[in-house]
Every structure is written in structure tokens, then in C-alpha cells.
Design a protein around this motif. Structure first.
Motif, PDB file in Angstrom:
ATOM      1  N   ARG A 158     112.947 -60.465 -78.213  1.00 24.95           N
ATOM      2  CA  ARG A 158     111.594 -59.917 -78.141  1.00 24.95           C
ATOM      3  C   ARG A 158     111.694 -58.395 -78.208  1.00 24.95           C
ATOM      4  O   ARG A 158     112.282 -57.771 -77.330  1.00 24.95           O
ATOM      5  N   ARG A 159     111.144 -57.820 -79.244  1.00 22.34           N
ATOM      6  CA  ARG A 159     111.140 -56.360 -79.373  1.00 22.34           C
ATOM      7  C   ARG A 159     110.060 -55.954 -80.363  1.00 22.34           C
ATOM      8  O   ARG A 159     109.445 -56.817 -80.987  1.00 22.34           O
ATOM      9  N   ARG A 160     109.872 -54.645 -80.519  1.00 20.11           N
ATOM     10  CA  ARG A 160     108.855 -54.203 -81.473  1.00 20.11           C
ATOM     11  C   ARG A 160     109.347 -54.439 -82.906  1.00 20.11           C
ATOM     12  O   ARG A 160     110.532 -54.297 -83.205  1.00 20.11           O
ATOM     13  N   LYS A 162     108.942 -52.955 -85.922  1.00 22.84           N
ATOM     14  CA  LYS A 162     109.543 -51.974 -86.828  1.00 22.84           C
ATOM     15  C   LYS A 162     111.023 -51.712 -86.521  1.00 22.84           C
ATOM     16  O   LYS A 162     111.857 -51.787 -87.437  1.00 22.84           O
ATOM     17  N   ASN A 191     103.940 -51.965 -84.413  1.00 22.71           N
ATOM     18  CA  ASN A 191     104.245 -52.104 -82.989  1.00 22.71           C
ATOM     19  C   ASN A 191     104.128 -53.530 -82.469  1.00 22.71           C
ATOM     20  O   ASN A 191     104.345 -53.777 -81.294  1.00 22.71           O
ATOM     21  N   ARG A 192     103.778 -54.463 -83.351  1.00 23.52           N
ATOM     22  CA  ARG A 192     103.667 -55.861 -82.900  1.00 23.52           C
ATOM     23  C   ARG A 192     105.003 -56.330 -82.319  1.00 23.52           C
ATOM     24  O   ARG A 192     106.070 -55.902 -82.749  1.00 23.52           O
ATOM     25  N   SER A 193     104.933 -57.244 -81.383  1.00 21.84           N
ATOM     26  CA  SER A 193     106.165 -57.801 -80.820  1.00 21.84           C
ATOM     27  C   SER A 193     106.670 -58.908 -81.735  1.00 21.84           C
ATOM     28  O   SER A 193     105.891 -59.719 -82.249  1.00 21.84           O
ATOM     29  N   THR A 194     107.980 -58.949 -81.912  1.00 19.27           N
ATOM     30  CA  THR A 194     108.549 -60.013 -82.754  1.00 19.27           C
ATOM     31  C   THR A 194     108.248 -61.385 -82.144  1.00 19.27           C
ATOM     32  O   THR A 194     108.177 -62.382 -82.850  1.00 19.27           O
ATOM     33  N   ILE A 252     107.713 -44.363 -83.864  1.00 19.15           N
ATOM     34  CA  ILE A 252     108.039 -45.674 -83.287  1.00 19.15           C
ATOM     35  C   ILE A 252     109.540 -45.841 -83.421  1.00 19.15           C
ATOM     36  O   ILE A 252     110.082 -45.700 -84.515  1.00 19.15           O
ATOM     37  N   ASP A 266      95.972 -53.665 -84.453  1.00 18.79           N
ATOM     38  CA  ASP A 266      96.879 -53.906 -83.312  1.00 18.79           C
ATOM     39  C   ASP A 266      97.003 -55.379 -82.981  1.00 18.79           C
ATOM     40  O   ASP A 266      96.013 -56.078 -82.971  1.00 18.79           O
TER      41      ASP A 266
END
Ligand SMILES: [Zn+2]
Length: 266
Positions: A158-160, A162, A191-194, A252, A266
């Protein structure tokens, strides 16, 4: 900064030296040689033939052979281009550029490794194990990876989004410009979370990555025409080429990121 499409362009330059014999190697700045000294580098490559260059991510690999058209065997030259590197194929009488660090000399011309900032450089692997070690940290190449593996690797942690796409250990080859372009085409906020990506998001991301790379590889860089996000990066009044909304720019993951707040909510 050279990304996958740029390195594909350098691969085409290096093809001009394929199956040609190295007469000599001139090292004008040994700082770009990594893990090998000038003399050993020159001695090892002198009189060898260069093989067809290959690319993995942002790395260019040039095998060598003892005779023309013999199958390549180690040693292998591995080139990375850092922030400012490139390759040039020049006639012998072309004036040496200030940033030409290493010149491979052939009867037909010269292959020149040119780099201003010298952040990375040239490695020499004497056997296949050394090649494997150097590339061990890299994920699959962005142009080769299959859709299922793309989705699996991208969502493993789980991460951003980009920084995940730019992480060479996840997928190799994408940099700042490629990733902004892909996310804009896929209409996904950087910036969405994976962890929150739907199957539909992943399908779209994969498809747009492939389509973007196909076009960019053809010209050897991310195109900067008016229909590309990249074409508007440096304009004072940056507007989305699709909807004309003013583009936003933030940092980012430490990198300057451009996106459209309308197309990429977003
Ligand atoms: Zn837009």
C-alpha cells in the motif's frame, strides 16, 4: 532525465556499432567508470566486437564477442544515463564535446558516452553473474511486463501510486515524465493509494502505459506535442490539453508532478 523511451533511442544509436570491432577505447574522464579502472576497461574491450545492444528499464547492455558475428559472450558493457547522459555516433573528425567521457573507436566512426553530471556511469561485467548482480534489484521492463504481473506488483504494498510506478524495483523504465503522462492519460490522480485501485483502474493504467510507451519509443523520448501533457510542462499558463482546466503542480515523492484536477479527481 533519460527514461525508457530515451534509452530506446540510445539503443538505436548503439546499434550502429553492432558487429564492429573496437579499435580502441579512449577514457577522457574515468569518473564515469564504475567498479573498473581505465586501463582494465580499455584492455578488456580492445579488438572485441560489440553485439546488438539490449535494454532493460533504463539500462543499456552491450555484449561483446571475440570475432565478427560470433555469439556474444562476456564481458558485457552496461550503461546507465543518470540525469543527463546520452550516446552519440560521430564521425572521427567531429569535435570532442566537453562532456564526452568515454569514446569507443571503430573504423567506421565513434560511439561516445556523453554525460554532464556523471551521476551514474558505465559498468563492465566480466561474466553473466556480474550482469545478474547489477540488475538484480530491477523489476520487469515496463515494455515487456504482462498485465496480470503489472497489477500484482503494483498493488503488492500500500503506497501512493506515483512513487510506486517510478520505483525501479516494481517496474523498470518509468521516470517522472512517463508516469505523469500515463496517469493523465488514464485519468487517475497521482496521489491515489495503490490499495484502492480497482481492476478497471489497473486495466486502464496498463493499457495507457503500453500505448504511451509505444509512441514515445518510436521517437526516442516522451513527445512534447500539443496533445501530450509533457508538451505543456514548461508553459507559464499550463492548461490541460483535453479539458483546458489549469493544470496543478506539486511535489509527490520528491518529484515535480503535473496533473489535471478535472480529469484526475482525488
Ligand atoms: Zn483535464
Amino acid at each position: 532525465m533519460p527514461e525508457l523511451p530515451d534509452v530506446e533511442g540510445f539503443r538505436r544509436v548503439a546499434k550502429q556499432a553492432a558487429h564492429r570491432q573496437v579499435r580502441e577505447v579512449r577514457v577522457h574522464d574515468a569518473q564515469v567508470l564504475r567498479g573498473v579502472g581505465s586501463e582494465a576497461f580499455q584492455r578488456t574491450l580492445r579488438r572485441r566486437y560489440l553485439a546488438e545492444p539490449r535494454r532493460h528499464g533504463k539500462w543499456l547492455l552491450i555484449g561483446t564477442a571475440g570475432a565478427a558475428n560470433a555469439p556474444a559472450s562476456p564481458p558485457v558493457v552496461l550503461l546507465h544515463f543518470g540525469m543527463t547522459g546520452n550516446l552519440q555516433w560521430c564521425p572521427h573528425d567531429a569535435e570532442l564535446h566537453d562532456h564526452d567521457r568515454v569514446v569507443f573507436d571503430f573504423a567506421a566512426g565513434e560511439l561516445r558516452y556523453r554525460d554532464m553530471r556523471k551521476l551514474t556511469g558505465i559498468h563492465l561485467a566480466r561474466e553473466q553473474d556480474e550482469v545478474d548482480d547489477l540488475l538484480a534489484g530491477l523489476g520487469p521492463d515496463a515494455q515487456q511486463i504482462e498485465a496480470a504481473e503489472f497489477g500484482e506488483r503494483l498493488t503488492r504494498t500500500r503506497r501512493r501510486l506515483k512513487p510506486a510506478l517510478m520505483d525501479q524495483s516494481v517496474i523498470a523504465g518509468l521516470g517522472n515524465i512517463c508516469v505523469d503522462e500515463i496517469l493523465w492519460r488514464a485519468r487517475i490522480h497521482p496521489n491515489r493509494s495503490t490499495a484502492d485501485l480497482t481492476d478497471d483502474d489497473l486495466d486502464r493504467l496498463y493499457r495507457e502505459m503500453r500505448a504511451m510507451l509505444r509512441e514515445a519509443v518510436r521517437v526516442g523520448r516522451v513527445p512534447d506535442g500539443p496533445s501530450w501533457l509533457t508538451g505543456h510542462r514548461d508553459e507559464p499558463d499550463r492548461r490541460c490539453p483535453r479539458c483546458s482546466t489549469a493544470l496543478r503542480r506539486t511535489r509527490i515523492g520528491g518529484r515535480s508532478t503535473l496533473w489535471c484536477p478535472t480529469c484526475q479527481p482525488d
